[in-house]
Motif scaffolding. Structure first.
Motif, PDB file in Angstrom:
ATOM      1  N   PHE A 129       7.171   5.824 -15.984  1.00 49.38           N
ATOM      2  CA  PHE A 129       7.148   7.101 -16.696  1.00 49.38           C
ATOM      3  C   PHE A 129       6.276   8.117 -15.973  1.00 49.38           C
ATOM      4  N   HIS A 130       5.291   7.644 -15.198  1.00 54.16           N
ATOM      5  CA  HIS A 130       4.438   8.580 -14.461  1.00 54.16           C
ATOM      6  C   HIS A 130       4.512   8.283 -12.960  1.00 54.16           C
ATOM      7  N   PRO A 131       4.810   9.298 -12.147  1.00 57.99           N
ATOM      8  CA  PRO A 131       4.959   9.070 -10.708  1.00 57.99           C
ATOM      9  C   PRO A 131       3.685   8.586 -10.023  1.00 57.99           C
ATOM     10  N   LYS A 132       2.517   8.955 -10.538  1.00 59.81           N
ATOM     11  CA  LYS A 132       1.267   8.462  -9.942  1.00 59.81           C
ATOM     12  C   LYS A 132       1.234   6.935  -9.982  1.00 59.81           C
ATOM     13  N   ASN A 133       1.675   6.360 -11.087  1.00 57.93           N
ATOM     14  CA  ASN A 133       1.717   4.904 -11.199  1.00 57.93           C
ATOM     15  C   ASN A 133       2.714   4.301 -10.214  1.00 57.93           C
ATOM     16  N   ALA A 134       3.837   4.971 -10.014  1.00 53.58           N
ATOM     17  CA  ALA A 134       4.845   4.474  -9.080  1.00 53.58           C
ATOM     18  C   ALA A 134       4.302   4.462  -7.654  1.00 53.58           C
ATOM     19  N   ILE A 135       3.620   5.528  -7.262  1.00 51.03           N
ATOM     20  CA  ILE A 135       3.072   5.609  -5.899  1.00 51.03           C
ATOM     21  C   ILE A 135       1.971   4.566  -5.717  1.00 51.03           C
ATOM     22  N   THR A 136       1.094   4.439  -6.700  1.00 51.83           N
ATOM     23  CA  THR A 136       0.022   3.443  -6.620  1.00 51.83           C
ATOM     24  C   THR A 136       0.611   2.039  -6.543  1.00 51.83           C
ATOM     25  N   ALA A 137       1.587   1.754  -7.392  1.00 52.78           N
ATOM     26  CA  ALA A 137       2.229   0.436  -7.369  1.00 52.78           C
ATOM     27  C   ALA A 137       2.867   0.171  -6.004  1.00 52.78           C
ATOM     28  N   ALA A 138       3.541   1.167  -5.440  1.00 50.93           N
ATOM     29  CA  ALA A 138       4.176   1.006  -4.129  1.00 50.93           C
ATOM     30  C   ALA A 138       3.155   0.650  -3.063  1.00 50.93           C
ATOM     31  N   MET A 139       1.997   1.306  -3.101  1.00 48.81           N
ATOM     32  CA  MET A 139       0.961   1.029  -2.112  1.00 48.81           C
ATOM     33  C   MET A 139       0.415  -0.391  -2.285  1.00 48.81           C
ATOM     34  N   LYS A 140       0.219  -0.806  -3.517  1.00 51.19           N
ATOM     35  CA  LYS A 140      -0.286  -2.160  -3.790  1.00 51.19           C
ATOM     36  C   LYS A 140       0.774  -3.205  -3.435  1.00 51.19           C
ATOM     37  N   MET A 141       2.040  -2.901  -3.701  1.00 53.48           N
ATOM     38  CA  MET A 141       3.117  -3.825  -3.349  1.00 53.48           C
ATOM     39  C   MET A 141       3.217  -3.992  -1.840  1.00 53.48           C
ATOM     40  N   GLN A 142       3.098  -2.894  -1.113  1.00 53.86           N
ATOM     41  CA  GLN A 142       3.169  -2.958   0.346  1.00 53.86           C
ATOM     42  C   GLN A 142       2.000  -3.774   0.895  1.00 53.86           C
ATOM     43  N   GLU A 143       0.835  -3.550   0.327  1.00 50.68           N
ATOM     44  CA  GLU A 143      -0.355  -4.301   0.747  1.00 50.68           C
ATOM     45  C   GLU A 143      -0.160  -5.802   0.508  1.00 50.68           C
ATOM     46  N   LYS A 144       0.354  -6.164  -0.653  1.00 51.39           N
ATOM     47  CA  LYS A 144       0.584  -7.573  -0.984  1.00 51.39           C
ATOM     48  C   LYS A 144       1.673  -8.174  -0.103  1.00 51.39           C
ATOM     49  N   ALA A 145       2.761  -7.443   0.088  1.00 51.83           N
ATOM     50  CA  ALA A 145       3.874  -7.942   0.906  1.00 51.83           C
ATOM     51  C   ALA A 145       3.414  -8.249   2.328  1.00 51.83           C
ATOM     52  N   SER A 146       2.518  -7.434   2.872  1.00 47.77           N
ATOM     53  CA  SER A 146       2.065  -7.635   4.253  1.00 47.77           C
ATOM     54  C   SER A 146       1.209  -8.896   4.406  1.00 47.77           C
ATOM     55  N   LYS A 147       0.832  -9.509   3.283  1.00 50.98           N
ATOM     56  CA  LYS A 147       0.068 -10.772   3.316  1.00 50.98           C
ATOM     57  C   LYS A 147       0.971 -11.987   3.109  1.00 50.98           C
ATOM     58  N   LEU A 148       2.255 -11.727   2.842  1.00 52.60           N
ATOM     59  CA  LEU A 148       3.209 -12.812   2.636  1.00 52.60           C
ATOM     60  C   LEU A 148       3.934 -13.131   3.935  1.00 52.60           C
ATOM     61  N   GLN A 149       4.398 -14.371   4.031  1.00 56.00           N
ATOM     62  CA  GLN A 149       5.152 -14.797   5.207  1.00 56.00           C
ATOM     63  C   GLN A 149       6.459 -15.444   4.785  1.00 56.00           C
ATOM     64  N   PHE A 150       7.476 -15.197   5.600  1.00 57.33           N
ATOM     65  CA  PHE A 150       8.740 -15.892   5.423  1.00 57.33           C
ATOM     66  C   PHE A 150       8.528 -17.370   5.777  1.00 57.33           C
ATOM     67  N   PRO A 151       9.466 -18.234   5.398  1.00 61.23           N
ATOM     68  CA  PRO A 151       9.333 -19.654   5.761  1.00 61.23           C
ATOM     69  C   PRO A 151       9.212 -19.876   7.273  1.00 61.23           C
ATOM     70  N   ASN A 152       9.740 -18.965   8.093  1.00 64.86           N
ATOM     71  CA  ASN A 152       9.636 -19.106   9.547  1.00 64.86           C
ATOM     72  C   ASN A 152       8.312 -18.554  10.103  1.00 64.86           C
ATOM     73  N   GLY A 153       7.420 -18.084   9.213  1.00 65.86           N
ATOM     74  CA  GLY A 153       6.113 -17.576   9.638  1.00 65.86           C
ATOM     75  C   GLY A 153       6.055 -16.081   9.874  1.00 65.86           C
ATOM     76  N   GLN A 154       7.179 -15.419   9.880  1.00 72.77           N
ATOM     77  CA  GLN A 154       7.205 -13.973  10.122  1.00 72.77           C
ATOM     78  C   GLN A 154       6.607 -13.230   8.923  1.00 72.77           C
ATOM     79  N   ILE A 155       5.810 -12.195   9.210  1.00 70.12           N
ATOM     80  CA  ILE A 155       5.174 -11.384   8.170  1.00 70.12           C
ATOM     81  C   ILE A 155       6.221 -10.495   7.502  1.00 70.12           C
ATOM     82  N   VAL A 156       6.090 -10.328   6.194  1.00 65.86           N
ATOM     83  CA  VAL A 156       7.023  -9.503   5.421  1.00 65.86           C
ATOM     84  C   VAL A 156       6.693  -8.024   5.617  1.00 65.86           C
ATOM     85  N   GLU A 157       7.718  -7.235   5.880  1.00 66.29           N
ATOM     86  CA  GLU A 157       7.592  -5.780   5.946  1.00 66.29           C
ATOM     87  C   GLU A 157       8.575  -5.179   4.951  1.00 66.29           C
TER      88      GLU A 157
END
Length: 185
Positions: free
Chosen positions: A70-98
């Motif tokens: 409902f509020h775009p500020k929350n969407a932008i903040t969530a996107a930044m946090k999601m990107q940060e979290k995703a960059s710490k995840l790895q595929f089963p082959n070891g490749q970093i998630v982008e």
């Protein structure tokens, strides 16, 4: 049980589209069971962040997520946090998630579509289409998150952003100014 096909409501919301970069190619290098388990773990992690910032998931589309806020500020903040979290995840082959994420705020229709046998609640409108196009523009600009200019008080003071360009997204005549959020203030 009281929801029926054609129920709808007009509102303003922020639509967030996010997608894993190179998912199809990477999944070909992993066993199907491994990629299936990885995808469920990834979606679980992203959903937790979306909920934390008062968003909700409209749908999963393979490795893509469409979420509403409902509020775009929350969407932008969530996107930044999601990107940060995703960059710490790895595929089963070891490749970093982008990932790549696009966010647009505007008018849309929230409603129920489908057939007699299957109903689905979703959103439609230019806001949805533009968010999807912005997600795709990340590949061109080599960015991770793009959002369109949002005319709401407090947005400019909430983030450090870089203006990327003025673009005319596919299927639209008007140009949009797009930004990349760099940090939360």
């Amino acid at each position: 049980l009281e929801i029926k096909k054609g129920d709808l409501n007009s509102c303003k919301m922020a639509v967030l589209f996010t997608d894993i970069r190179g998912f199809t190619e990477i999944s070909e290098t992993c066993h199907s069971t491994e990629i299936f388990h990885f995808l469920n773990e990834y979606l679980e992690e992203m959903e937790a962040i979306i909920k934390q910032y008062d968003g909700f998931i409209d749908k999963f589309i393979g490795d893509a997520i469409m979420a509403l806020f409902f509020h775009p500020k929350n969407a932008i903040t969530a996107a930044m946090k999601m990107q940060e979290k995703a960059s710490k995840l790895q595929f089963p082959n070891g490749q970093i998630v982008e990932t790549g994420t696009g966010i647009h705020y505007g008018d849309l229709i929230l409603g129920t579509v489908g057939s007699h046998a299957r109903l689905e609640t979703t959103v439609i409108g230019d806001t949805v289409n533009i968010a999807s196009r912005l997600e795709g523009l990340n590949k061109y600009y080599k960015t991770k998150i793009l959002f369109s200019k949002i005319e709401l008080p407090g947005i400019e003071s909430a983030f450090v952003c870089r203006e990327i360009d003025r673009v005319r997204v596919k299927g639209k005549k008007l140009t949009l100014t797009v930004y990349e959020p760099l940090s939360i203030l």
